[in-house]
Design a protein around this motif. Structure first.
Motif, PDB file in Angstrom:
ATOM      1  N   ILE A  81      23.006   7.118  50.285  1.00 41.95           N
ATOM      2  CA  ILE A  81      23.953   6.885  48.966  1.00 41.95           C
ATOM      3  C   ILE A  81      25.219   6.312  49.247  1.00 41.95           C
ATOM      4  O   ILE A  81      25.839   5.450  48.570  1.00 41.95           O
ATOM      5  N   TYR A  82      25.896   6.900  50.218  1.00 41.60           N
ATOM      6  CA  TYR A  82      27.191   6.440  50.510  1.00 41.60           C
ATOM      7  C   TYR A  82      27.328   4.922  51.142  1.00 41.60           C
ATOM      8  O   TYR A  82      28.005   4.414  50.766  1.00 41.60           O
ATOM      9  N   LYS A  83      26.073   4.624  51.832  1.00 37.41           N
ATOM     10  CA  LYS A  83      26.113   3.159  52.443  1.00 37.41           C
ATOM     11  C   LYS A  83      25.820   2.325  51.173  1.00 37.41           C
ATOM     12  O   LYS A  83      26.250   1.251  51.162  1.00 37.41           O
ATOM     13  N   ARG A  84      25.044   2.717  50.208  1.00 37.29           N
ATOM     14  CA  ARG A  84      24.657   1.939  49.157  1.00 37.29           C
ATOM     15  C   ARG A  84      26.075   1.757  48.291  1.00 37.29           C
ATOM     16  O   ARG A  84      26.386   0.373  47.876  1.00 37.29           O
ATOM     17  N   LEU A  85      26.813   2.827  48.180  1.00 36.12           N
ATOM     18  CA  LEU A  85      27.748   2.610  47.153  1.00 36.12           C
ATOM     19  C   LEU A  85      29.039   2.100  48.083  1.00 36.12           C
ATOM     20  O   LEU A  85      29.793   1.195  47.357  1.00 36.12           O
ATOM     21  N   LEU A  86      28.985   1.934  49.408  1.00 35.94           N
ATOM     22  CA  LEU A  86      30.073   1.296  50.030  1.00 35.94           C
ATOM     23  C   LEU A  86      29.714  -0.174  50.069  1.00 35.94           C
ATOM     24  O   LEU A  86      30.798  -1.017  49.658  1.00 35.94           O
ATOM     25  N   THR A  87      28.491  -0.559  49.907  1.00 34.84           N
ATOM     26  CA  THR A  87      28.015  -1.972  49.784  1.00 34.84           C
ATOM     27  C   THR A  87      28.448  -2.553  48.444  1.00 34.84           C
ATOM     28  O   THR A  87      29.050  -3.592  48.286  1.00 34.84           O
ATOM     29  N   ILE A  88      28.246  -1.616  47.268  1.00 32.51           N
ATOM     30  CA  ILE A  88      28.650  -2.022  46.093  1.00 32.51           C
ATOM     31  C   ILE A  88      30.136  -2.081  46.035  1.00 32.51           C
ATOM     32  O   ILE A  88      30.701  -3.167  45.440  1.00 32.51           O
ATOM     33  N   ASN A  89      30.941  -1.241  46.551  1.00 36.13           N
ATOM     34  CA  ASN A  89      32.302  -1.489  46.437  1.00 36.13           C
ATOM     35  C   ASN A  89      32.787  -2.630  47.182  1.00 36.13           C
ATOM     36  O   ASN A  89      33.776  -3.382  46.588  1.00 36.13           O
TER      37      ASN A  89
END
Length: 681
Positions: A81-89
């Motif tokens: 989930i961190y990696k997905r949110l990092l991409t979003i940011n």
């Protein structure tokens, strides 16, 4: 469940569970090992210690990373989930094309700017420090606290939420708080581990106060004053298990009544300073004796001590948004000493954690577009209904409950609302003033928005469609006031596996039992059962049925009281009762539902294990986890959940089907005589 008024943090009576993946692609998924067989430690007999058997192989191969105090499948899910949110940011920062992405980009950029934070040092909180110094009496100081959006938890906790006895009303509520150590037991317990933490606390407070400009002599004296104040408050703070009685922690009174029991604070003025000028003539007080003690201490202890106490709370709360030096000092005490975490998470993960606090649902709108589809949502909605049907069957067959109580229980069960994946409508964050400014200032802007968000609820109808978790949250909850279970999309993530790769046995143990069944059972645990179908704290049991329930629950309290976790610390069976009941209920419901599947009926082994074995392995997979001793010790004193190992071995030893599947016999470590097995739902 309660919402903290001055912060965006939401404190929920929930637990961490795991379910399954939504069908996201993984190029290695098809060749990856079986989801449960790969974790087994074949040197352990499942009849002796099932947790070590099912999860021990993985634990041996996966030590706890230095930036964590525990490690398990939940961390692996969060890493994804961190990696997905990092991409979003990163995408938002590169192309802030709409209002949501603009706020995300502004928060991300400010929080990631460590150069600015280090250059600013204490500068962001200097205005508040000067305001504290300028106060000349306790009334001014209390007024200042009321006006400060970073004053979370000073003196006491205050929040706005549903009235437990009238779920259609939103009320101002006061709760014990004001402590710098995790809870009241840290001020009095005499074991070596807790004593070490307590003895180190004044030095930590002194160190933090020196950042505000105090010299070492003044800060040491201030730390002693603060320790004295907090110990006074701790003496009148209720223990963890006592806070789990909703009736005993509900005292509705006119604001004048609060002034009578704690008259050295003008509570009407305090609320006014919070921006609450309407609908606060009546409040709910959790622990009246705490507020009497607080009031007496306000009068008896010197103003200087209280001013230092407020400074300490201010910098402690602000520390993660300030310079690395201040943030690291905060980490050294709270994360390293208390919880055993050797190293800070990288800054980008800490920023995502903070962003979740303020803009979680805004992130969620972008998250679900890419990572959670309607097919996944429908699958788990159907599984909820299967679990609901399993509990219906169990209630109807109970031999200890009267028909009148059964009918009310069945009605409550039928009225449980399910929320799966993400909300149907999203919160509007347009008024949140996240912009190009310091990390601290953006955090304050987030707190101010959430503060006003809850204040605006007063006098309005309860919005029962609202979610109290973001879609990407790896968690789930049951809310007794709404009689609902909430299952965010994040809870359905399994790294490295496509949904279709997971057989029903795993899914029914992993999602059906440890998540859905667990949350539904919370509606009928020792706390949840006291709320009716409409979410009101109201007795709907006959006295005889209530007595029988408590007798059965007492068996579970005694069972878990007997488990030694670390050093000489035992699980607190009374404090963890609700979660333990929900674990056991979830397993039973998941098993009942699984028995109706084709996989169970056919009995074909997969990876050398029968479907029945894979069900129990699937449940244990949800607790694939190990933790440091420091964190275990902290959790025993502060957490209403039992440690992971005992959330497997404890309830399994009460499940007859487990004995049948694994041939457990007297003398085995997992064996409990039939007369000592917990029989509730």
């Amino acid at each position: 469940m309660k919402h903290t008024l001055n912060g965006a943090g939401i404190m929920l009576g929930v637990s961490l569970f795991l379910a399954c993946n939504q069908g996201q692609k993984d190029q290695n998924a098809q060749s990856s090992p079986d989801a449960v067989a790969v974790n087994v430690d074949t040197t352990v007999n499942p009849r002796q210690d099932y947790f070590d058997y099912a999860n021990g192989g993985w634990i041996k191969r996966n030590p706890i990373p230095p930036e964590y105090n525990s490690w398990g499948i939940g961390n692996l899910v969060r890493e994804e989930i961190y990696k997905r949110l990092l991409t979003i940011n990163e995408h938002a920062a590169a192309n802030p094309s709409d209002p949501i992405s603009q706020k995300i980009a502004a928060f991300w950029k400010s929080a990631m700017d460590s150069t600015r934070a280090n250059a600013d040092g204490i500068k962001p909180i200097e205005p508040m420090l000067k305001a504290i110094d300028a106060t000349t009496n306790i009334e001014q100081l209390v007024q200042l606290i009321g006006q400060n959006s970073n004053a979370t938890g000073m003196f006491c906790d205050m929040y706005i939420g549903q009235d437990a006895k009238n779920s259609e009303l939103i009320a101002v509520q006061f709760y014990q708080g004001g402590l710098g150590l995790p809870n009241r037991d840290y001020y009095f317990n005499t074991d070596a581990r807790t004593s070490t933490i307590r003895n180190a606390y004044p030095a930590h407070v002194s160190r933090m106060l020196q950042f505000t400009g105090m010299d070492s002599i003044a800060s040491k004296k201030a730390a002693e004053q603060i320790m004295k104040l907090e110990t006074i408050l701790a003496k009148s703070s209720r223990k963890l298990e006592m806070l789990r009685d909703p009736e005993a922690n509900y005292h509705k009174m006119a604001i004048g009544g609060l002034n009578k029991i704690a008259g050295n604070i003008d509570w009407s003025a305090f609320l006014k300073n919070q921006g609450i000028t309407k609908y606060a003539d009546t409040v709910i007080v959790g622990q009246p004796e705490f507020f009497t003690t607080l009031s007496n201490a306000i009068k008896s202890e010197p103003l200087e001590a209280w001013k230092n106490y407020v400074k300490w709370n201010l910098i402690s709360e602000a520390a993660p948004t300030l310079s690395d030096t201040i943030s690291n000092a905060n980490f050294e005490f709270y994360n390293k000493l208390i919880a055993g975490q050797d190293k800070q998470k990288p800054r980008w993960k800490r920023v995502l954690d903070a962003e979740e606090r303020y803009l979680g649902e805004a992130l969620g709108q972008l998250f679900v577009k890419e990572f959670f589809n309607e097919k996944a949502k429908k699958r788990y909605e159907n599984l909820v209904e299967e679990i609901r049907g399993a509990l219906k069957d169990r209630i109807e067959k109970l031999d200890w409950m009267s028909d009148s109580t059964k009918q009310k229980a069945l009605y409550k069960l039928s009225k449980i609302t399910k929320k799966v994946g993400y909300p149907d409508k999203w919160k509007d964050f347009s008024a949140m003033e996240i912009k190009e400014q310091s990390y601290y200032d953006n955090a304050i802007a987030g707190k101010k928005w959430w503060h006003q968000y809850y204040v605006n609820k007063l006098g309005k109808p309860v919005d029962r469609t609202e979610w109290d978790m973001s879609p990407q949250t790896y968690n789930a909850y049951y809310n007794p006031s709404n009689n609902e279970i909430v299952l965010p999309a994040g809870i359905f993530t399994v790294p490295g596996k496509l949904d279709e790769e997971l057989d029903d046995a795993i899914v029914y143990g992993y999602a059906g039992a440890s998540t859905i069944g667990h949350e539904i059972t919370h509606g009928f645990d020792d706390e949840g059962r006291q709320f009716d179908a409409d979410g009101n704290l109201k007795s709907w049991w006959t006295k005889e049925d209530e007595k029988k329930f408590n007798e059965r629950a007492a068996v579970m309290i005694k069972q878990f009281d007997g488990y030694v976790v670390v050093d000489s610390l035992h699980i607190n069976g009374k404090a963890t009762l609700g979660e333990n009941i929900a674990d056991l209920g979830g397993i039973l419901l998941g098993w009942d539902a699984f028995k109706k599947t084709e996989q169970f009926k056919k009995g074909t082994p997969i990876a050398g294990y029968t479907p029945s074995q894979r069900f129990f392995m699937g449940y244990a997979l949800g607790w694939l986890h190990h933790t440091k001793k420091e964190n275990l010790a902290r959790s025993i004193l502060t957490d209403v959940h039992s440690p992971a190992k005992f959330r497997v071995n404890g309830p399994f030893s009460d499940v007859d089907a487990f004995y049948e599947v694994y041939g457990v016999q007297p003398g085995d470590g997992m064996y409990r005589p039939d007369s000592l097995r917990v029989r509730i739902w």
